[in-house]
Design a protein around this motif. Structure first.
Motif, PDB file in Angstrom:
ATOM      1  N   SER A 262       8.968  -3.168  -3.007  1.00 52.29           N
ATOM      2  CA  SER A 262       9.578  -3.593  -1.751  1.00 52.29           C
ATOM      3  C   SER A 262       8.953  -4.898  -1.247  1.00 52.29           C
ATOM      4  O   SER A 262       9.646  -5.778  -0.727  1.00 52.29           O
ATOM      5  CB  SER A 262       9.420  -2.491  -0.703  1.00 52.29           C
ATOM      6  N   LEU A 263       7.623  -5.032  -1.399  1.00 51.34           N
ATOM      7  CA  LEU A 263       6.952  -6.284  -1.013  1.00 51.34           C
ATOM      8  C   LEU A 263       7.481  -7.457  -1.830  1.00 51.34           C
ATOM      9  O   LEU A 263       7.674  -8.555  -1.298  1.00 51.34           O
ATOM     10  CB  LEU A 263       5.444  -6.149  -1.224  1.00 51.34           C
ATOM     11  N   SER A 264       7.701  -7.220  -3.117  1.00 49.45           N
ATOM     12  CA  SER A 264       8.234  -8.276  -3.972  1.00 49.45           C
ATOM     13  C   SER A 264       9.602  -8.736  -3.480  1.00 49.45           C
ATOM     14  O   SER A 264       9.889  -9.935  -3.422  1.00 49.45           O
ATOM     15  CB  SER A 264       8.336  -7.761  -5.413  1.00 49.45           C
ATOM     16  N   THR A 265      10.429  -7.759  -3.110  1.00 48.35           N
ATOM     17  CA  THR A 265      11.767  -8.092  -2.624  1.00 48.35           C
ATOM     18  C   THR A 265      11.703  -8.793  -1.276  1.00 48.35           C
ATOM     19  O   THR A 265      12.445  -9.759  -1.020  1.00 48.35           O
ATOM     20  CB  THR A 265      12.614  -6.810  -2.507  1.00 48.35           C
ATOM     21  N   VAL A 271      14.399  -9.501   2.482  1.00 48.84           N
ATOM     22  CA  VAL A 271      15.127  -8.279   2.830  1.00 48.84           C
ATOM     23  C   VAL A 271      14.170  -7.086   2.801  1.00 48.84           C
ATOM     24  O   VAL A 271      13.027  -7.189   2.346  1.00 48.84           O
ATOM     25  CB  VAL A 271      16.307  -8.038   1.867  1.00 48.84           C
ATOM     26  N   PHE A 272      14.654  -5.962   3.307  1.00 48.62           N
ATOM     27  CA  PHE A 272      13.889  -4.704   3.347  1.00 48.62           C
ATOM     28  C   PHE A 272      12.600  -4.827   4.167  1.00 48.62           C
ATOM     29  O   PHE A 272      11.605  -4.147   3.900  1.00 48.62           O
ATOM     30  CB  PHE A 272      13.525  -4.220   1.937  1.00 48.62           C
ATOM     31  N   LYS A 273      12.581  -5.688   5.180  1.00 47.63           N
ATOM     32  CA  LYS A 273      11.339  -5.935   5.925  1.00 47.63           C
ATOM     33  C   LYS A 273      10.841  -4.679   6.631  1.00 47.63           C
ATOM     34  O   LYS A 273       9.666  -4.309   6.519  1.00 47.63           O
ATOM     35  CB  LYS A 273      11.558  -7.055   6.939  1.00 47.63           C
ATOM     36  N   SER A 274      11.711  -4.027   7.384  1.00 43.77           N
ATOM     37  CA  SER A 274      11.284  -2.840   8.130  1.00 43.77           C
ATOM     38  C   SER A 274      10.906  -1.705   7.178  1.00 43.77           C
ATOM     39  O   SER A 274       9.955  -0.955   7.428  1.00 43.77           O
ATOM     40  CB  SER A 274      12.389  -2.386   9.087  1.00 43.77           C
ATOM     41  N   TRP A 275      11.642  -1.586   6.088  1.00 42.95           N
ATOM     42  CA  TRP A 275      11.347  -0.557   5.084  1.00 42.95           C
ATOM     43  C   TRP A 275       9.971  -0.809   4.453  1.00 42.95           C
ATOM     44  O   TRP A 275       9.189   0.123   4.247  1.00 42.95           O
ATOM     45  CB  TRP A 275      12.436  -0.570   4.022  1.00 42.95           C
ATOM     46  N   THR A 276       9.653  -2.068   4.187  1.00 48.18           N
ATOM     47  CA  THR A 276       8.371  -2.413   3.590  1.00 48.18           C
ATOM     48  C   THR A 276       7.224  -2.062   4.525  1.00 48.18           C
ATOM     49  O   THR A 276       6.195  -1.523   4.096  1.00 48.18           O
ATOM     50  CB  THR A 276       8.332  -3.912   3.242  1.00 48.18           C
TER      51      THR A 276
END
Length: 651
Positions: A262-265, A271-276
């Motif tokens: 997720s950090l890579s993405t 994207v996926f900031k809150s998920w990360t």
């Protein structure tokens, strides 16, 4: 005097940790650069004093100072010097002090290696790490001090180190595991600092990623060595039993694996900031939960060595503060987080997100299977057992889509892909995987279960698709040399990690399906056969070690009447405590292990022996080592060694 200095050093470290918690956070809040600049010095000072405290405990153990309660309970004068050092983390108090050394060490390294960060972010990261240090130092000083004395009455001899821990694997397994556990606190601190700053852009993900990779690498290596220790030391031939303590290390690893992707993405696509951020909070929270499970006394395990409910309540309260505070801050800020990138369904982003979901679901399964029996028992509802069949079945179901997506991921592009451009690569990889698996298994075994064929094919699929992607990236350049040169270390880390997982899946599958064991009663001179090997029992000889005595069963292994190896399986009796331990004998090979455990002496000169033939079991640990190397390889990537711009440094 030395133990008192150790306690005093830890007290001074506690004072510095409190200041580290207050000064940089207040400085970042008020814009006071002087307070923020104090953070690195406080972090380094804290580490120095914690290290001095740990050195004092090692000194007490090496000098057999049995006036120190911890040394008296966990060491002895007959213990070899290297196990005396190991004894400093062989019990609860010492293990927590080791945790503090790791915590302070990570904090000091972050302080020294984060000059490129904006001062506000740097100060908040160190401030959060300081807060975590305060919690564990307070716990150690008030409830878990390893420096308590037994004066004026003290024993002349210690109780010795638990024989289970007198093994080379346990010299390095706990430090590596704790390096991983505590290293995830850095990811947590970056996430909390980003939430406090209100800038959840690509910068925090970029600088958090190498720390997370390093912690994940240590955690992977710790779990791998722990599995090898259980296999070689416990004498039952197993490498994973879904023990609650094993699960306690697996849960943060699963979430940390999701966090890495997720950090890579987030770094590359925004994207996926809150998920990360949520994954960063969850990974370290599960590390604390694992500490609670191991150190609270709510379970009985060969891995767990504490049984004090009051200590468990302290850890549980600290866990509630850390998790509750982190999630509360997340809830306040999450509405402000917006993803920047756009992507279609057929994209690498979606593949990574789906695999993140599978990893989180796997974590929830392990969490449920670990905690439900404990909760059920604590509520007075009786004992229930959730064991190996449950976990194996659930993970087998998740493995199929996870491995398929993992193989597809490297071949997918960011944002969107045209199926017409991918179908040839996928079809070729699938055909090669099926053919290679069939040729491999049918040339080696007579009976092949469908689940074995499927799981092995998935391992080969991951291996093949990784090589296909590597070949595609290398051959687009004029020369192979130029193609290899242009590949960054982050990409090579991905290649190593995926190939490592392919080895793990293949090893787990084949050793589970084709391991053979046999319990036999043998007299000297008798021979038994197992697969293509013959085992000749040559008798038993007496052995004597530094702090134990016992017997070693001598077995000569032959194949086609030619000697392969001679195995010496031991049954030890430790002098202090009179505890008995089995030391298995293993002839390790790339494609098989010959494993022997000595049992009890029977009538008429016979002995009971347990013989195993375990194919491809080493592949699991080889894969684990490759995966851990992937985490360390990222550290050399030039993207994470760039100096900050003037604008970043003054922000």
């Amino acid at each position: 005097m030395i133990p008192e200095l150790g306690y005093f050093s830890l007290t001074l470290a506690m004072v510095l940790s409190v200041l580290l918690c207050i000064f940089p956070l207040w400085g970042a809040h008020t814009g006071n650069l002087r307070l923020m600049r104090a953070a690195p010095s406080l972090a380094i000072g804290q580490f120095v004093f914690v290290l001095l405290s740990f050195a004092a405990l090692i000194y007490a153990s090496l000098t057999d100072d049995f006036t120190v309660s911890y040394v008296a309970y966990h060491s002895s004068s007959t213990l070899p010097w290297y196990y005396k050092i190991t004894s400093t983390w062989g019990g609860h108090e010492g293990a927590i002090l080791l945790w503090l050394v790791m915590q302070a060490g990570w904090t000091a390294v972050v302080a020294m290696r984060s000059q490129s960060l904006p001062w506000v972010l740097r100060a908040r990261v160190l401030g959060v790490l300081g807060f975590l240090g305060v919690g564990f130092m307070l716990y150690t000083l008030l409830m878990s001090s390893p420096f308590e004395r037994l004066l004026p009455y003290f024993p002349v001899e210690g109780r010795d180190l638990n024989p289970l821990l007198q093994d080379p694997g346990m010299i390095i397994h706990p430090p590596l595991l704790y390096m991983g556990y505590v290293g995830l606190s850095v990811s947590f601190s970056f996430a909390i600092a980003a939430l406090l700053t209100g800038k959840l852009d690509n910068t925090w993900a970029k600088w958090s990623r190498p720390w997370t990779m390093t912690a994940w690498g240590f955690l992977t290596l710790g779990i791998t060595i722990g599995s090898w220790w259980a296999y070689s030391e416990l004498g039952w031939g197993g490498w994973w039993f879904w023990d609650p303590v094993e699960n306690a290390s697996l849960m943060p690893w699963l979430v940390a694996t999701a966090l890495l992707h997720s950090l890579s993405t987030t770094e590359k696509r925004g994207v996926f900031k809150s998920w990360t951020v949520l994954l960063a909070i969850a990974a370290f929270s599960l590390s604390l939960l694992g500490t609670f499970i191991v150190r609270s006394g709510i379970i009985v395990s060969v891995h767990a060595f504490a049984s004090d409910p009051n200590r468990g309540m302290f850890i549980l309260a600290f866990l509630a503060i850390v998790v509750g505070g982190g999630l509360s801050l997340y809830a306040l800020r999450v509405s402000q987080v917006k993803s920047e990138g756009r992507y279609k369904f057929a994209s690498r982003e979606v593949a990574l997100w789906l695999n993140n979901i599978f990893l989180v679901v796997a974590t929830l399964i392990v969490l449920l299977g670990t905690l439900l029996p404990m909760i059920h028992k604590e509520l007075g509802l009786g004992s229930i057992s959730i064991g190996e069949p449950f976990f194996n079945k659930m993970f087998a179901i998740l493995l199929v889509p996870f491995a398929i997506l993992m193989g597809m991921g490297p071949l997918l592009r960011w944002k969107q892909n045209k199926w017409s451009m991918l179908q040839n690569k996928f079809a070729l990889s699938a055909v090669v995987s099926l053919v290679a698996t069939a040729a491999w298994l049918y040339s080696s075994y007579d009976v092949i279960a469908p689940i074995t064929f499927i799981a092995t094919t998935l391992a080969v699929w991951i291996f093949v698709t990784t090589l296909v992607d590597l070949a595609a990236k290398v051959t687009i350049h004029k020369t192979l040399g130029e193609g290899f040169k242009r590949l960054g270390l982050s990409y090579w880390a991905m290649v190593l990690g995926h190939i490592g997982l392919a080895f793990v899946i293949a090893g787990v599958t084949l050793t589970s399906a084709y391991s053979v064991e046999r319990d036999v009663s043998m007299k000297p001179g008798e021979t038994v056969a197992l697969n293509e090997y013959q085992y000749r029992f040559d008798g038993v000889k007496t052995i004597r070690g530094a702090n134990y005595s016992g017997h070693a069963g001598v077995v000569t292994v032959l194949k086609n009447d030619k000697q392969v190896t001679v195995l010496h399986a031991e049954k030890r009796r430790y002098d202090i405590g009179m505890q008995f331990m089995t030391e298995a004998a293993v002839d390790a090979g790339f494609t098989r292990d010959l494993y022997l455990a000595l049992g009890e002496q029977l009538s008429q000169g016979a002995w009971s022996l347990r013989i195993y033939h375990k194919p491809y079991v080493r592949w699991m640990w080889l894969g684990g080592i490759l995966i851990s190397l992937a985490g360390f390889l990222v550290l050399g990537d030039k993207r994470y060694r760039q100096k900050s711009t003037k604008q970043e440094a003054s922000a």
